[in-house]
Design a protein around this motif. Structure first.
Motif, PDB file in Angstrom:
ATOM      1  N   TYR A 140      50.732  56.828 -18.957  1.00 44.06           N
ATOM      2  CA  TYR A 140      50.485  55.917 -17.724  1.00 44.06           C
ATOM      3  C   TYR A 140      51.862  56.811 -17.022  1.00 44.06           C
ATOM      4  O   TYR A 140      52.920  55.620 -16.472  1.00 44.06           O
ATOM      5  CB  TYR A 140      50.904  54.434 -18.505  1.00 44.06           C
TER       6      TYR A 140
ATOM      7  N   ASN B  97      48.030  59.236 -23.537  1.00 47.06           N
ATOM      8  CA  ASN B  97      47.514  58.299 -23.945  1.00 47.06           C
ATOM      9  C   ASN B  97      46.571  57.598 -23.397  1.00 47.06           C
ATOM     10  O   ASN B  97      45.834  57.737 -22.178  1.00 47.06           O
ATOM     11  CB  ASN B  97      48.842  57.584 -23.271  1.00 47.06           C
TER      12      ASN B  97
ATOM     13  N   ASN C  30      40.571  55.432 -21.628  1.00 39.97           N
ATOM     14  CA  ASN C  30      41.524  54.190 -20.591  1.00 39.97           C
ATOM     15  C   ASN C  30      40.993  54.926 -18.658  1.00 39.97           C
ATOM     16  O   ASN C  30      40.632  53.601 -17.714  1.00 39.97           O
ATOM     17  CB  ASN C  30      42.171  53.170 -20.846  1.00 39.97           C
TER      18      ASN C  30
ATOM     19  N   TYR D  31      43.233  46.359 -30.596  1.00 38.21           N
ATOM     20  CA  TYR D  31      44.262  45.429 -30.330  1.00 38.21           C
ATOM     21  C   TYR D  31      42.823  44.557 -30.634  1.00 38.21           C
ATOM     22  O   TYR D  31      43.462  43.050 -30.473  1.00 38.21           O
ATOM     23  CB  TYR D  31      44.535  44.884 -28.598  1.00 38.21           C
TER      24      TYR D  31
ATOM     25  N   TRP E  53      43.058  38.191 -25.800  1.00 36.46           N
ATOM     26  CA  TRP E  53      43.173  39.010 -26.343  1.00 36.46           C
ATOM     27  C   TRP E  53      42.006  38.183 -28.086  1.00 36.46           C
ATOM     28  O   TRP E  53      42.549  37.864 -28.434  1.00 36.46           O
ATOM     29  CB  TRP E  53      43.395  39.854 -26.096  1.00 36.46           C
TER      30      TRP E  53
ATOM     31  N   ALA F 117      52.618  46.850 -19.590  1.00 35.39           N
ATOM     32  CA  ALA F 117      51.307  47.748 -19.033  1.00 35.39           C
ATOM     33  C   ALA F 117      50.738  47.567 -17.361  1.00 35.39           C
ATOM     34  O   ALA F 117      50.448  47.564 -16.809  1.00 35.39           O
ATOM     35  CB  ALA F 117      51.373  49.038 -20.109  1.00 35.39           C
TER      36      ALA F 117
ATOM     37  N   THR G  61      50.478  43.759 -17.126  1.00 33.45           N
ATOM     38  CA  THR G  61      50.897  42.981 -15.613  1.00 33.45           C
ATOM     39  C   THR G  61      51.646  43.031 -15.623  1.00 33.45           C
ATOM     40  O   THR G  61      52.306  42.403 -14.367  1.00 33.45           O
ATOM     41  CB  THR G  61      49.942  41.775 -16.931  1.00 33.45           C
TER      42      THR G  61
HETATM   43  C1  BG6 Z   1      47.944  50.119 -24.588  1.00 33.27           C
HETATM   44  C2  BG6 Z   1      49.634  51.023 -23.678  1.00 33.27           C
HETATM   45  O1  BG6 Z   1      47.000  50.471 -23.419  1.00 33.27           O
HETATM   46  O2  BG6 Z   1      47.936  48.448 -24.591  1.00 33.27           O
HETATM   47  C3  BG6 Z   1      50.488  50.214 -23.485  1.00 33.27           C
HETATM   48  O3  BG6 Z   1      48.993  52.389 -24.549  1.00 33.27           O
HETATM   49  C4  BG6 Z   1      50.262  48.394 -23.395  1.00 33.27           C
HETATM   50  O4  BG6 Z   1      50.788  51.521 -23.324  1.00 33.27           O
HETATM   51  C5  BG6 Z   1      49.291  48.144 -25.044  1.00 33.27           C
HETATM   52  O5  BG6 Z   1      52.053  48.380 -23.523  1.00 33.27           O
HETATM   53  C6  BG6 Z   1      48.965  46.825 -24.462  1.00 33.27           C
HETATM   54  O6  BG6 Z   1      48.462  46.347 -22.788  1.00 33.27           O
HETATM   55  P1  BG6 Z   1      50.026  45.363 -22.396  1.00 33.27           P
HETATM   56  O7  BG6 Z   1      49.256  45.038 -21.507  1.00 33.27           O
HETATM   57  O8  BG6 Z   1      49.646  43.772 -22.877  1.00 33.27           O
HETATM   58  O9  BG6 Z   1      51.069  46.178 -22.249  1.00 33.27           O
END
Ligand code: BG6
Length: 473
Positions: A128, A172, A176, A308, A341, A422, A424
């Motif tokens: 990113y 990465n 997405n 996640y 989440w 990343a 927000t």
């Molecule tokens: C992943 C990314 O999508 O999720 C990371 O590779 C990111 O860069 C992580 O930080 C968690 O997402 P966020 O939006 O909670 O930082």
């Protein structure tokens, strides 16, 4: 006998743009993450506006503080540490004739420190943080110029760090591109659904070619290196919302939007269903004459992935996405984090099994974690049992997947030290075992301190994962 194999890689993962700060230090050029005041899911400025607050510009100042930060990782017992190289430290505009020596030197020192502290560096080549100039000039990965520029960047990295970095991932969460296209592919999608779909698959195709070229180059320059792809498999952890056949089939189609990237880059060819997607959206991919052969001849070795949460698919319900995956109808069987989440450790075991059955290749869980608010007590302590529970439950799920026969190389917790989100741009969405004193407006001393979960991960690593099973007995 222990569940987790000897030599299992235990560690944590960050990305340069979310941690380093120092956004203009030593000749660095701006990247796409330097124009997002509220993360990659929010507004995007054309260029950084003087006086405006951008959280990534200073981030947690890992650039100047990594020595101390990595000592915390060593203390937890990490034997690996994942980070990315900020492309615009090496090529500030993406296409200079020569790389920026000061940027290269920084990563020499960083990787040497990681090694000295007993960890293997695990490196993402593009996380990113495409140079902003390449977005502005070419419109990102829909343009084939990106392929050669990326290959040139890889050549510099492999020559310089090939002796010290043995685990690489090319992009990465390439998949997405379908949910956060600016982040994953540096593109602005425009027009109707067909045109948008075309742009996203074209960008991915160009990245497949770049990945194949990187794999080919790695074979020449660093034959012992492990070359992986990296995908968000939260995007694939999609359950049908009901047993209605349309929900079941739709969930599978949504999974394929992610699996296409692994089908192409691990199996070496486009799957049959891709043709139908392209046809139904009325386009054909632009390809060079050698693209398919190159992809076929240079598959990646392992599948790195983030996980996640899971989500559900209900026919007719709009599907959105963010950094964590797709967002469908809420699943009534799962609890949610402060950011909505849904927490699902069994979903991780399911995904590992899907990957094993489909690709039969090594997999590396390179991101998993819980973003939540933390409260600092008057004495400075931070009690975060929810994070410790999330960690234990997911490590246990991985152990079960290993018992199922899955070939899992390692596990790196996302954000072992608090970093900028990343999606927000918030600091308050904290993942760390180590707290960083900085708020969403950029105030704070940047001082570091341990949270309770620090000990939990330390114990898990010290027991090579065994303690999560003992506690469950
Ligand atoms: C992943 C990314 O999508 O999720 C990371 O590779 C990111 O860069 C992580 O930080 C968690 O997402 P966020 O939006 O909670 O930082």
């Amino acid at each position: 006998m222990s569940v987790f194999p000897k030599g299992f890689l235990w560690g944590g993962a960050i990305a340069a743009n979310q941690a380093e700060g120092a956004w203009q230090a030593d000749g660095k050029g701006p990247s796409i993450s330097d124009v997002t005041p509220h993360g990659l899911g929010g507004e995007i400025d054309k260029k950084p506006i003087p006086g405006k607050y951008y959280p990534n510009h200073e981030a947690i100042d890992f650039y100047h503080r990594y020595q101390g930060d990595l000592q915390y990782m060593q203390e937890m017992g990490f034997n690996c540490f994942r980070t990315s190289i900020a492309w615009s430290r090496i090529f500030p505009n993406g296409e200079e004739a020569e790389p920026n020596e000061a940027g290269l030197k920084y990563y020499d020192d960083l990787f040497a420190t990681i090694h000295k502290l007993g960890m293997e560096p695990v490196v993402t080549i593009s996380h990113y943080e495409t140079p902003l100039a390449l977005h502005d000039k070419y419109g990102g990965w829909t343009d084939r110029h990106m392929i050669d520029l990326y290959e040139k960047y890889c050549r510099v990295l492999f020559k310089r760090y090939g002796n010290i970095v043995h685990y690489w991932m090319t992009f990465n969460e390439m998949n997405n591109t379908h949910t956060i296209p600016f982040a994953a592919a540096a593109i602005d999608v425009t027009g109707d659904v067909d045109h948008k779909t075309q742009q996203m698959y074209q960008a991915e195709h160009n990245m497949y070619v770049a990945n194949a070229k990187a794999v080919r180059l790695a074979k020449q320059l660093m034959p012992d290196a492990h070359m992986g792809i990296m995908l968000s498999l939260s995007q694939a952890a999609v359950y049908p919302a009901t047993p209605a056949p349309k929900d079941v089939f739709g969930a599978m189609q949504l999974q394929r939007r992610t699996f296409i990237s692994a089908d192409v880059q691990l199996r070496g060819e486009y799957p049959g269903y891709a043709k139908r997607i392209f046809k139904e959206h009325h386009f054909e991919l632009e390809m060079g004459p050698d693209d398919l052969q190159l992809i076929h001849d240079n598959p990646s070795e392992y599948l790195g992935f983030s996980y996640y949460r899971s989500s559900t698919y209900a026919d007719g319900t709009p599907i959105y996405g963010d950094t964590g995956g797709v967002v469908g109808r809420p699943n009534p069987y799962l609890k949610s984090t402060d950011w909505g989440w849904q927490i699902d450790p069994l979903g991780l075991r399911w995904i590992c099994n899907l990957v094993q059955d489909r690709y039969n290749c090594p997999m590396f869980i390179v991101e998993n974690g819980l973003g939540m608010k933390d409260k600092v007590e008057a004495d400075g302590s931070i009690h975060d049992p929810e994070r410790a529970d999330y960690l234990k439950q997911h490590v246990q799920a991985i152990g079960e997947a290993i018992k199922d026969g899955c070939n899992i190389m390692g596990y790196t917790w996302w954000g072992p030290i608090d970093i900028v989100s990343a999606g927000t741009g918030q600091m308050s969405k904290r993942y760390g075992f180590v707290y960083v004193d900085r708020d969403d407006e950029g105030h704070g001393s940047l001082a570091r301190s341990k949270k309770d979960s620090f000990e939990t991960y330390k114990q898990i690593i010290a027991s090579n994962g065994e303690c999560v099973f003992e506690q469950g007995k």
